[in-house]
Design an enzyme around this catalytic site. Sequence first.
Site, PDB file in Angstrom:
ATOM      1  N   HIS A  16      -3.966  -4.290   7.709  1.00 56.54           N
ATOM      2  CA  HIS A  16      -4.057  -3.119   8.596  1.00 56.54           C
ATOM      3  C   HIS A  16      -3.192  -3.337   9.836  1.00 56.54           C
ATOM      4  O   HIS A  16      -3.422  -4.250  10.612  1.00 56.54           O
ATOM      5  CB  HIS A  16      -5.486  -2.785   9.029  1.00 56.54           C
ATOM      6  CG  HIS A  16      -5.597  -1.359   9.472  1.00 56.54           C
ATOM      7  ND1 HIS A  16      -5.892  -0.322   8.617  1.00 56.54           N
ATOM      8  CD2 HIS A  16      -5.396  -0.795  10.670  1.00 56.54           C
ATOM      9  CE1 HIS A  16      -5.892   0.813   9.266  1.00 56.54           C
ATOM     10  NE2 HIS A  16      -5.580   0.562  10.523  1.00 56.54           N
ATOM     11  N   GLU A  22     -11.082  -9.247   3.023  1.00 54.78           N
ATOM     12  CA  GLU A  22      -9.828  -8.849   3.661  1.00 54.78           C
ATOM     13  C   GLU A  22     -10.135  -8.681   5.139  1.00 54.78           C
ATOM     14  O   GLU A  22     -10.932  -7.811   5.521  1.00 54.78           O
ATOM     15  CB  GLU A  22      -9.281  -7.548   3.069  1.00 54.78           C
ATOM     16  CG  GLU A  22      -7.967  -7.135   3.753  1.00 54.78           C
ATOM     17  CD  GLU A  22      -7.242  -6.012   3.038  1.00 54.78           C
ATOM     18  OE1 GLU A  22      -7.308  -5.923   1.805  1.00 54.78           O
ATOM     19  OE2 GLU A  22      -6.587  -5.223   3.750  1.00 54.78           O
ATOM     20  N   HIS A  45       0.821   6.211   1.736  1.00 61.11           N
ATOM     21  CA  HIS A  45       1.578   7.161   2.546  1.00 61.11           C
ATOM     22  C   HIS A  45       2.768   7.766   1.814  1.00 61.11           C
ATOM     23  O   HIS A  45       3.331   8.764   2.264  1.00 61.11           O
ATOM     24  CB  HIS A  45       1.979   6.532   3.874  1.00 61.11           C
ATOM     25  CG  HIS A  45       0.768   6.281   4.728  1.00 61.11           C
ATOM     26  ND1 HIS A  45      -0.190   7.244   4.929  1.00 61.11           N
ATOM     27  CD2 HIS A  45       0.330   5.176   5.376  1.00 61.11           C
ATOM     28  CE1 HIS A  45      -1.157   6.746   5.680  1.00 61.11           C
ATOM     29  NE2 HIS A  45      -0.874   5.495   5.966  1.00 61.11           N
ATOM     30  N   ARG A  60      -9.577   8.145  -1.659  1.00 55.98           N
ATOM     31  CA  ARG A  60     -10.574   8.603  -0.681  1.00 55.98           C
ATOM     32  C   ARG A  60     -11.381   9.759  -1.250  1.00 55.98           C
ATOM     33  O   ARG A  60     -10.875  10.520  -2.095  1.00 55.98           O
ATOM     34  CB  ARG A  60      -9.878   9.056   0.609  1.00 55.98           C
ATOM     35  CG  ARG A  60      -9.094   7.956   1.300  1.00 55.98           C
ATOM     36  CD  ARG A  60      -8.524   8.441   2.624  1.00 55.98           C
ATOM     37  NE  ARG A  60      -9.555   8.533   3.626  1.00 55.98           N
ATOM     38  CZ  ARG A  60      -9.715   7.666   4.637  1.00 55.98           C
ATOM     39  NH1 ARG A  60      -8.870   6.677   4.798  1.00 55.98           N
ATOM     40  NH2 ARG A  60     -10.699   7.812   5.486  1.00 55.98           N
ATOM     41  N   HIS A  63      -5.723   3.688  -1.985  1.00 61.47           N
ATOM     42  CA  HIS A  63      -7.071   4.044  -1.528  1.00 61.47           C
ATOM     43  C   HIS A  63      -7.389   5.431  -2.059  1.00 61.47           C
ATOM     44  O   HIS A  63      -6.770   6.412  -1.663  1.00 61.47           O
ATOM     45  CB  HIS A  63      -7.091   4.023   0.011  1.00 61.47           C
ATOM     46  CG  HIS A  63      -8.428   4.263   0.613  1.00 61.47           C
ATOM     47  ND1 HIS A  63      -8.646   4.183   1.969  1.00 61.47           N
ATOM     48  CD2 HIS A  63      -9.626   4.582   0.072  1.00 61.47           C
ATOM     49  CE1 HIS A  63      -9.927   4.435   2.230  1.00 61.47           C
ATOM     50  NE2 HIS A  63     -10.539   4.696   1.099  1.00 61.47           N
ATOM     51  N   ARG A  73      -7.113  12.808   0.241  1.00 56.05           N
ATOM     52  CA  ARG A  73      -6.049  13.281   1.138  1.00 56.05           C
ATOM     53  C   ARG A  73      -4.672  12.748   0.746  1.00 56.05           C
ATOM     54  O   ARG A  73      -3.674  13.350   1.074  1.00 56.05           O
ATOM     55  CB  ARG A  73      -6.362  12.931   2.587  1.00 56.05           C
ATOM     56  CG  ARG A  73      -6.250  11.483   2.931  1.00 56.05           C
ATOM     57  CD  ARG A  73      -6.494  11.238   4.400  1.00 56.05           C
ATOM     58  NE  ARG A  73      -7.868  11.559   4.777  1.00 56.05           N
ATOM     59  CZ  ARG A  73      -8.455  11.075   5.870  1.00 56.05           C
ATOM     60  NH1 ARG A  73      -7.785  10.279   6.683  1.00 56.05           N
ATOM     61  NH2 ARG A  73      -9.695  11.368   6.159  1.00 56.05           N
ATOM     62  N   ASN A  85       0.851  -1.187   0.000  1.00 55.56           N
ATOM     63  CA  ASN A  85       0.000   0.000   0.000  1.00 55.56           C
ATOM     64  C   ASN A  85       0.895   1.248   0.000  1.00 55.56           C
ATOM     65  O   ASN A  85       1.686   1.454   0.925  1.00 55.56           O
ATOM     66  CB  ASN A  85      -0.899  -0.034   1.245  1.00 55.56           C
ATOM     67  CG  ASN A  85      -1.867   1.129   1.287  1.00 55.56           C
ATOM     68  OD1 ASN A  85      -1.495   2.270   1.012  1.00 55.56           O
ATOM     69  ND2 ASN A  85      -3.101   0.855   1.634  1.00 55.56           N
ATOM     70  N   GLU A  97      -8.697   0.439  -3.152  1.00 56.93           N
ATOM     71  CA  GLU A  97      -9.603   0.481  -2.001  1.00 56.93           C
ATOM     72  C   GLU A  97     -10.550   1.655  -2.198  1.00 56.93           C
ATOM     73  O   GLU A  97     -10.124   2.745  -2.588  1.00 56.93           O
ATOM     74  CB  GLU A  97      -8.816   0.684  -0.708  1.00 56.93           C
ATOM     75  CG  GLU A  97      -7.870  -0.446  -0.387  1.00 56.93           C
ATOM     76  CD  GLU A  97      -7.027  -0.131   0.837  1.00 56.93           C
ATOM     77  OE1 GLU A  97      -7.162   0.967   1.408  1.00 56.93           O
ATOM     78  OE2 GLU A  97      -6.224  -0.983   1.211  1.00 56.93           O
ATOM     79  N   THR A 107      -8.350   3.994   7.879  1.00 55.14           N
ATOM     80  CA  THR A 107      -9.539   3.157   7.952  1.00 55.14           C
ATOM     81  C   THR A 107      -9.608   2.507   9.326  1.00 55.14           C
ATOM     82  O   THR A 107      -8.714   1.760   9.703  1.00 55.14           O
ATOM     83  CB  THR A 107      -9.492   2.088   6.848  1.00 55.14           C
ATOM     84  OG1 THR A 107      -9.180   2.725   5.626  1.00 55.14           O
ATOM     85  CG2 THR A 107     -10.810   1.373   6.729  1.00 55.14           C
TER      86      THR A 107
HETATM   87  N1  PXP Z   1      -6.004  -2.823   3.991  1.00 58.81           N
HETATM   88  C1  PXP Z   1      -6.953  -1.862   4.035  1.00 58.81           C
HETATM   89  C2  PXP Z   1      -8.320  -2.195   3.563  1.00 58.81           C
HETATM   90  C3  PXP Z   1      -6.639  -0.560   4.494  1.00 58.81           C
HETATM   91  O1  PXP Z   1      -7.589   0.383   4.520  1.00 58.81           O
HETATM   92  C4  PXP Z   1      -5.320  -0.298   4.904  1.00 58.81           C
HETATM   93  C5  PXP Z   1      -4.972   1.077   5.401  1.00 58.81           C
HETATM   94  O2  PXP Z   1      -5.015   1.981   4.382  1.00 58.81           O
HETATM   95  C6  PXP Z   1      -4.374  -1.323   4.804  1.00 58.81           C
HETATM   96  C7  PXP Z   1      -4.744  -2.587   4.375  1.00 58.81           C
HETATM   97  C8  PXP Z   1      -2.938  -1.101   5.166  1.00 58.81           C
HETATM   98  O3  PXP Z   1      -2.826  -0.813   6.493  1.00 58.81           O
HETATM   99  P1  PXP Z   1      -1.396  -0.323   7.063  1.00 58.81           P
HETATM  100  O4  PXP Z   1      -1.079   0.951   6.363  1.00 58.81           O
HETATM  101  O5  PXP Z   1      -1.652  -0.179   8.514  1.00 58.81           O
HETATM  102  O6  PXP Z   1      -0.407  -1.404   6.736  1.00 58.81           O
END
Ligand code: PXP
Length: 248
Positions: A197, A158, A10, A52, A50, A56, A7, A77, A108
């Site tokens: 997550h 998931e 960030h 959003r 994601h 953001r 992901n 996402e 999330t």
């Molecule tokens: N899966 C989903 C559905 C999420 O919303 C997120 C957070 O954006 C993640 C995985 C990844 O989570 P993390 O950034 O804490 O590894």
Amino acid sequence: MLNLGVNIDHVTTLRQARYRTMPDSPNAEPSALQAALEAEAAGAHSITIHLRADRRHIQDADVYLLRNSIGTKLNLEMGNTEEILAIALEVKPHFVCMVPESREEVTTEGGLDVRGHFDALKVTVGKLEANGTRVSMFIDPDLDQVRASAEVGASMIELHTGTFANHFGAERAAEVARLKAAAELGHSLGLQINAGHGLTTGNLPDLLGIPHLAELNIGHHIVSRAVFIGLRAAVQEMLAAMTGYPSA
Ligand code: PXP
């Protein structure tokens, strides 16, 4: 084999912190595409983003660019809104993960209430699956939400590992038991089981006892580690931590 979806939200959080008002600046960095290509070079199996409603971090242009440029699979996402659904239908990502979304949350926070929003989700899932996108439901390890995900027509769930990640000792063990039960039920209903997550190389060993896992989606820890060791090494480090998982 346990796959890793990286992901990169960030990475774009950092870009937006400086360039939100100058999206077309040639100085805008770090690049989402470069991050995705680095993750792939390290062995990532898919790239997760994601989009959003408040934009953001990931921007619409990132979605289109990544869809056309990455070599692995794109996992988008999204919250269940008409605006984002229209983009998903046009972009045709390989996977969509339906997530709950509220503007106030930092990230999330809880799983999707598939049972509570069943009718609206069924329409969206039907449109996406008919359009060639496999759909996942991001849910807490709650057995009725697993059943609702199968009934709504999703291909995958998931499992939300936020509670797992944020608890320790007996509380974590109890959450592992819930995750195991949800994974068993989902598998028996024909769903692919993913998780994500809050996962880190530190808590991963506790997660690897959960059966039937196909893919982990991990962002924050990998991007945090990348600050110190680089993104490629951070992805490789995570992949190495995943190698102990028994193959199906
Ligand atoms: N899966 C989903 C559905 C999420 O919303 C997120 C957070 O954006 C993640 C995985 C990844 O989570 P993390 O950034 O804490 O590894």
